[in-house]
Design a protein around this motif. Structure first.
Motif, PDB file in Angstrom:
ATOM      1  N   ALA A   1      42.129  26.296  65.910  1.00 13.50           N
ATOM      2  CA  ALA A   1      41.965  25.761  64.571  1.00 13.50           C
ATOM      3  C   ALA A   1      41.064  26.683  63.762  1.00 13.50           C
ATOM      4  N   GLY A   2      41.459  26.936  62.542  1.00 13.62           N
ATOM      5  CA  GLY A   2      40.632  27.781  61.681  1.00 13.62           C
ATOM      6  C   GLY A   2      40.965  29.247  61.801  1.00 13.62           C
ATOM      7  N   ALA A   3      41.705  29.592  62.873  1.00 11.74           N
ATOM      8  CA  ALA A   3      42.022  30.999  63.054  1.00 11.74           C
ATOM      9  C   ALA A   3      42.995  31.466  61.975  1.00 11.74           C
ATOM     10  N   ALA A   4      42.750  32.660  61.476  1.00 17.18           N
ATOM     11  CA  ALA A   4      43.648  33.226  60.485  1.00 17.18           C
ATOM     12  C   ALA A   4      44.632  34.127  61.199  1.00 17.18           C
ATOM     13  N   ARG A   5      45.909  34.013  60.844  1.00 22.50           N
ATOM     14  CA  ARG A   5      46.905  34.806  61.555  1.00 22.50           C
ATOM     15  C   ARG A   5      47.868  35.421  60.554  1.00 22.50           C
ATOM     16  N   SER A   6      48.317  36.588  60.898  1.00 23.52           N
ATOM     17  CA  SER A   6      49.337  37.179  60.044  1.00 23.52           C
ATOM     18  C   SER A   6      50.183  38.120  60.859  1.00 23.52           C
ATOM     19  N   VAL A   7      51.370  38.387  60.362  1.00 25.20           N
ATOM     20  CA  VAL A   7      52.268  39.283  61.076  1.00 25.20           C
ATOM     21  C   VAL A   7      52.710  40.379  60.117  1.00 25.20           C
ATOM     22  N   ALA A   8      52.826  41.588  60.652  1.00 26.32           N
ATOM     23  CA  ALA A   8      53.226  42.722  59.820  1.00 26.32           C
ATOM     24  C   ALA A   8      54.250  43.553  60.583  1.00 26.32           C
ATOM     25  N   ARG A   9      54.996  44.378  59.850  1.00 23.85           N
ATOM     26  CA  ARG A   9      55.918  45.298  60.524  1.00 23.85           C
ATOM     27  C   ARG A   9      55.353  46.697  60.377  1.00 23.85           C
ATOM     28  N   LEU A  10      55.164  47.339  61.511  1.00 22.94           N
ATOM     29  CA  LEU A  10      54.575  48.670  61.479  1.00 22.94           C
ATOM     30  C   LEU A  10      55.618  49.733  61.170  1.00 22.94           C
ATOM     31  N   GLY A  11      56.873  49.386  61.375  1.00 19.20           N
ATOM     32  CA  GLY A  11      57.938  50.375  61.206  1.00 19.20           C
ATOM     33  C   GLY A  11      58.831  50.303  62.420  1.00 19.20           C
ATOM     34  N   GLY A  12      60.075  50.732  62.282  1.00 16.75           N
ATOM     35  CA  GLY A  12      61.013  50.694  63.390  1.00 16.75           C
ATOM     36  C   GLY A  12      61.102  49.292  63.954  1.00 16.75           C
ATOM     37  N   ASP A  13      60.972  49.193  65.281  1.00 12.49           N
ATOM     38  CA  ASP A  13      61.061  47.880  65.903  1.00 12.49           C
ATOM     39  C   ASP A  13      59.679  47.403  66.335  1.00 12.49           C
ATOM     40  N   GLU A  14      58.664  47.898  65.652  1.00  6.88           N
ATOM     41  CA  GLU A  14      57.300  47.527  66.012  1.00  6.88           C
ATOM     42  C   GLU A  14      56.706  46.526  65.016  1.00  6.88           C
ATOM     43  N   PHE A  15      56.180  45.475  65.576  1.00  6.24           N
ATOM     44  CA  PHE A  15      55.507  44.476  64.758  1.00  6.24           C
ATOM     45  C   PHE A  15      54.081  44.318  65.263  1.00  6.24           C
ATOM     46  N   ILE A  16      53.275  43.730  64.418  1.00  5.56           N
ATOM     47  CA  ILE A  16      51.908  43.516  64.870  1.00  5.56           C
ATOM     48  C   ILE A  16      51.454  42.154  64.378  1.00  5.56           C
ATOM     49  N   VAL A  17      50.758  41.456  65.240  1.00  6.12           N
ATOM     50  CA  VAL A  17      50.226  40.158  64.844  1.00  6.12           C
ATOM     51  C   VAL A  17      48.713  40.245  64.907  1.00  6.12           C
ATOM     52  N   LEU A  18      48.096  39.722  63.883  1.00  2.00           N
ATOM     53  CA  LEU A  18      46.645  39.747  63.799  1.00  2.00           C
ATOM     54  C   LEU A  18      46.128  38.318  63.921  1.00  2.00           C
ATOM     55  N   LEU A  19      45.271  38.111  64.894  1.00  2.00           N
ATOM     56  CA  LEU A  19      44.640  36.790  65.036  1.00  2.00           C
ATOM     57  C   LEU A  19      43.156  36.997  64.785  1.00  2.00           C
ATOM     58  N   SER A  20      42.662  36.365  63.763  1.00  2.00           N
ATOM     59  CA  SER A  20      41.234  36.557  63.526  1.00  2.00           C
ATOM     60  C   SER A  20      40.503  35.238  63.625  1.00  2.00           C
ATOM     61  N   ASP A  21      39.201  35.354  63.661  1.00  2.00           N
ATOM     62  CA  ASP A  21      38.355  34.168  63.724  1.00  2.00           C
ATOM     63  C   ASP A  21      38.584  33.355  64.990  1.00  2.00           C
ATOM     64  N   LEU A  22      38.819  34.049  66.088  1.00  2.00           N
ATOM     65  CA  LEU A  22      39.021  33.352  67.358  1.00  2.00           C
ATOM     66  C   LEU A  22      37.670  33.030  67.978  1.00  2.00           C
ATOM     67  N   ALA A  23      37.636  31.912  68.703  1.00  2.00           N
ATOM     68  CA  ALA A  23      36.389  31.537  69.353  1.00  2.00           C
ATOM     69  C   ALA A  23      36.313  32.137  70.752  1.00  2.00           C
ATOM     70  N   SER A  24      37.480  32.293  71.381  1.00  2.00           N
ATOM     71  CA  SER A  24      37.482  32.766  72.766  1.00  2.00           C
ATOM     72  C   SER A  24      38.732  33.604  73.028  1.00  2.00           C
ATOM     73  N   PRO A  25      38.638  34.569  73.971  1.00  2.00           N
ATOM     74  CA  PRO A  25      39.825  35.366  74.315  1.00  2.00           C
ATOM     75  C   PRO A  25      40.943  34.481  74.856  1.00  2.00           C
ATOM     76  N   LEU A  26      40.567  33.292  75.358  1.00  2.30           N
ATOM     77  CA  LEU A  26      41.575  32.383  75.910  1.00  2.30           C
ATOM     78  C   LEU A  26      42.528  31.879  74.828  1.00  2.30           C
TER      79      LEU A  26
END
Ligand code: C2E
Ligand code: MG
Ligand code: MG
Length: 739
Positions: free
Chosen positions: A367-392
């Motif tokens: 909850a509260g985590a900010a997430r977004s997805v982007a395309r780096l190019g080709g068949d590569e995507f990247i997801v950003l998860l921020s504001d995480l409380a734990s690596p779990l």
């Protein structure tokens, strides 16, 4: 007045005053009384006016049209058409709307004064026979006022035009009266008819888009409070439904007591500009195929998230996603299908990252985590998860993403199955800057590929960066051939005794992002991925065409050698491409030579033998490359249908310094002679090396002492220089310098 006959009245309409300079005001004096007219005319002429006389209303209108006087002095009482009617008709004439009209009246009763104004007169003057100076001053005053009015009108017209062009309107708000004056352009921008008398302030507010109203009102309040200027953007909702973005600027106007008298401002329609800016911003930050944020935008987002994470001690995760075997799918199913796959996957990633289904099974842990997805190019995507409380918190997200990708895709009625590999890097554990995190997530992703794809891993220092580098190169190399980034350069093989160019070796270069990558950095990768097969076929074809080009240019062509990779012997079918290229170009087979490394031939001699025999039957020659490194047994060597040995350049290098190497070179030369093979020394860099080799009977050499590998056109120049008898080596050296 009113006693002359009609004919005389009409005919006496004459210009009676002497000519004055053009700046002199021209007065149209209208009076039916000849005597009164004469007196007035001469009095005015004496005072510097140029007087045009008319004896009747009709005559006055006609003269007005032809003479365009600056001012009209009009007797009120005339027979037939009186002054009032004349004035009314004058006002309706072209150019008559604004000309000052002074009504002369003998009666100073209220009624005729009122009538004069009703008829459109500018002012009135009571007739008398001795107030000429007063009359003249009155005329001057009216003229001045008229000129000011005209100037004002002209500048207002100019302003209005400028405002129209600039889509700029002006307005004035009276906060006490709650009233707003709007220029026509203001009204036009707001989609309103002109409101020359202004509108209630509430009406103006009602036009502002509701979302913008509170903010705008607060800014106005603040401006009133601080007495400062105001500049703001807001949107207007027009009654035709159009939304216009406007830029508003305002300044306060104070009265003598320092109280706000008015707020004066301009309003500019910037809708188109804003749209263009938005479009540019979109193009710069979003991927056109999937509509997702692109690499640029993602980097900004990640940088901002890292900044925030540093401030609040939270965690950031970068998920690097690469579709498994996308290249193959793209190649076999076509680019349209490839694009559709990318769009669908993008959509799924987006939904998964945004959607409620992200709430982890055990509850909304992220909850509260900010997430977004982007395309780096080709068949590569990247997801950003921020504001995480734990690596779990990462695992449930990654698992959901993998599941979303695995769901069958329906494209053009066909079901497709796609998987992806996801590598994860965490900040601050794995790095605290954008590049490090992306690189480590990438390495982790390639570790997943190596482990069999369709899965995910978190970065670990034990992961091999070289593996990632290799994968990356492989991807780029895949496109290199399609994009024509590979080129062949040609290094002359010379007869050291005569200086003749007796052949060439084709050496591959990769023009990658304006840089020439040597084969050492990509041939091995191409071999491992199997791309060496199409690459070699391309090289065979290119060499055949190149030699033909040289021949067509009129020089006697020399044989060109192509390096054949070890992997090629194991995997590919070499005979067919060679036969095809020779047949397609009509090149004589003797002009083609193949270099195979010793090690490979010796490792697999049973398979190599029939291959070499078939090649020989085609007529091409065969050389063993890097000879001396592979412990060939003489017995085997005798069985192979080969034409030449190339002494490995490591021995040539140490020729003058190492007795061992000198001995090896001597042995190879002797061996070649006994087997009746040609022998070529590679990597000759010095005159000393050349002399030693020549003394031992090896005269065919290749090396920087003579020339480096050059492009096809330069090689043609070398052949030509040689044909002219000039020293081509100097030419080669000069080209080298220049490059
Ligand atoms: P190689 O077949 O032994 O090619 C000779 C290499 O020695 C070339 O390096 C050449 O530029 C370099 N060389 C030539 N003269 C001198 C010299 O005087 N001193 C030194 N130090 N080096 C010299 P390059 O072009 O970097 O190629 C390296 C290797 O890459 C080649 O070794 C060959 O095994 C491979 N290669 C190059 N082009 C191809 C190709 O089209 N296909 C395949 N399969 N392999 C290729
Ligand atoms: Mg070679
Ligand atoms: Mg070699």
């Amino acid at each position: 007045m009113g006693h002359e006959d009609a004919v005389g009245r009409h005919l006496t309409a004459t210009v009676s005053a002497p000519l004055h300079p053009p700046s002199t005001a021209r007065v149209l004096l209208v009076d039916d009384d000849g005597v009164a007219r004469l007196l007035t005319a001469s009095a005015l002429a004496e005072r510097g006016f140029m007087v045009i006389e008319a004896a009747s209303g009709e005559a006055a209108l006609a003269l007005f049209a032809s003479e365009r006087p600056d001012i009209v002095v009009l007797d009120a009482l005339m027979p037939e058409m009186d002054g009032f009617t004349t004035c009314e008709r004058l006002r309706r004439m072209r150019g008559g709307e604004h000309v000052p009209v002074l009504m002369l009246t003998g009666l100073d009763d209220d009624r005729s004064i009122a009538r004069a104004y009703e008829a459109g007169a500018t002012d009135f003057f009571v007739k008398s026979n001795n107030h000429w100076t007063l009359l003249a001053e009155r005329l001057r005053y009216l003229l001045r006022a008229a000129r000011l009015r005209a100037e004002l009108a002209a500048s207002q017209a100019k302003l209005a035009k400028a405002q129209r062009i600039a889509r700029l309107g002006s307005w004035q708000w009276d906060p006490q009266a709650h009233w707003v004056m709007l220029s026509d352009e203001c009204c036009a921008i707001a989609g309103l008819p002109p409101h020359p008398h202004g509108v209630d302030e509430q009406f103006v507010w009602s036009r502002v888009l509701e979302e913008d109203r509170t903010r705008l009102a607060a800014l106005f309040r603040e401006a009133l409070l601080t007495r400062g200027p105001l500049a703001v953007e807001c949107r207007l909702l027009r009654s035709d439904g159009q939304l216009r973005t406007v830029h508003v600027e305002a300044e306060l106007d104070f009265d003598d007591h320092g109280r706000v008298r008015a707020v004066e401002g301009v309003l500019q329609d910037i809708t188109e500009r804003r749209q263009a800016e938005d479009q540019i911003r979109h193009l710069a930050n979003f991927d056109s195929l999937t509509g997702l944020p692109n690499r640029r935008f993602f980097r900004e987002q990640l940088a901002a998230s890292l900044e925030q994470a540093r401030a609040n001690g939270s965690l950031v995760a970068v998920l690097f996603i690469d579709i498994d075997r996308f290249k193959q799918a793209n190649d076999t199913l076509g680019h349209d299908v490839g694009d559709a796959v990318l769009r669908e996957i993008a959509q799924r990633l987006h939904q998964t990252v945004r959607g409620r289904d992200l709430v982890a099974r055990g509850g909304p842990v992220e909850a509260g985590a900010a997430r977004s997805v982007a395309r780096l190019g080709g068949d590569e995507f990247i997801v950003l998860l921020s504001d995480l409380a734990s690596p779990l918190d990462v695992e449930p997200v990654v698992v959901r993403l993998l599941e979303a990708i695995r769901r069958p895709l329906l494209i053009n009625g066909t079901e497709l199955f796609v998987t992806a590999s996801i590598g994860v890097a965490l900040a601050p554990a794995h790095g605290e800057d954008v590049d490090t995190l992306v690189r480590k997530a990438d390495i982790a992703m390639y570790a997943v590929k190596d482990a069999g794809r369709d899965g995910w891993q978190i970065f670990d220092d034990a992961m091999n960066a070289a593996t990632a580098q290799r994968w990356r190169l492989e991807t780029a190399l895949h496109r290199a051939l399609e994009r024509g980034e590979l080129v062949l350069h040609y290094q002359p093989k010379v007869d050291a005794l005569t200086g003749a160019i007796i052949g060439a070796e084709a050496l591959m270069r990769w023009q990658r992002d304006g840089e020439l990558v040597p084969p050492a950095q990509f041939i091995a990768v191409a071999e491992e991925s199997g791309q060496i097969v199409p690459i070699t076929e391309w090289a065979i074809d290119t060499v055949c065409r190149q030699v033909l080009t040289w021949r067509e240019a009129g020089v006697s062509a020399v044989p060109v050698a192509i390096n054949i990779s070890s992997r090629h012997l194991q995997r590919g079918h070499l005979i067919e491409p060679v036969r095809r290229a020779l047949a397609a170009t009509g090149l004589p087979a003797r002009l083609l030579e193949l270099e195979l490394t010793e090690t490979v031939l010796m490792q697999n001699i049973e398979a190599a033998l029939p291959l070499l025999q078939a090649l020989k039957r085609l007529g091409v020659s065969i050389a063993i490359d890097d000879f001396g490194t592979g412990y060939s047994s003489l017995a085997y060597l005798k069985r192979l249908p080969i034409d030449a040995l190339k002494i490995d350049r490591s021995f040539v290098r140490e020729l003058e310094t190492s007795d061992d190497d000198a001995a090896i070179v001597a042995a190879i030369i002797a061996l070649a002679r006994s087997l009746k093979l040609q022998v070529v020394a590679e990597g000759v860099e010095t005159r000393g090396q050349m002399a030693r080799l020549a003394a031992q009977g090896c005269t065919q050499m290749q090396g920087w002492l003579f020339a480096p590998a050059v492009d096809g056109d330069t090689f043609l120049d070398l052949l030509r220089a040689r044909a002219r008898g000039s020293d081509w080596r100097l030419l080669a050296a000069a080209r080298e310098e220049a490059a």
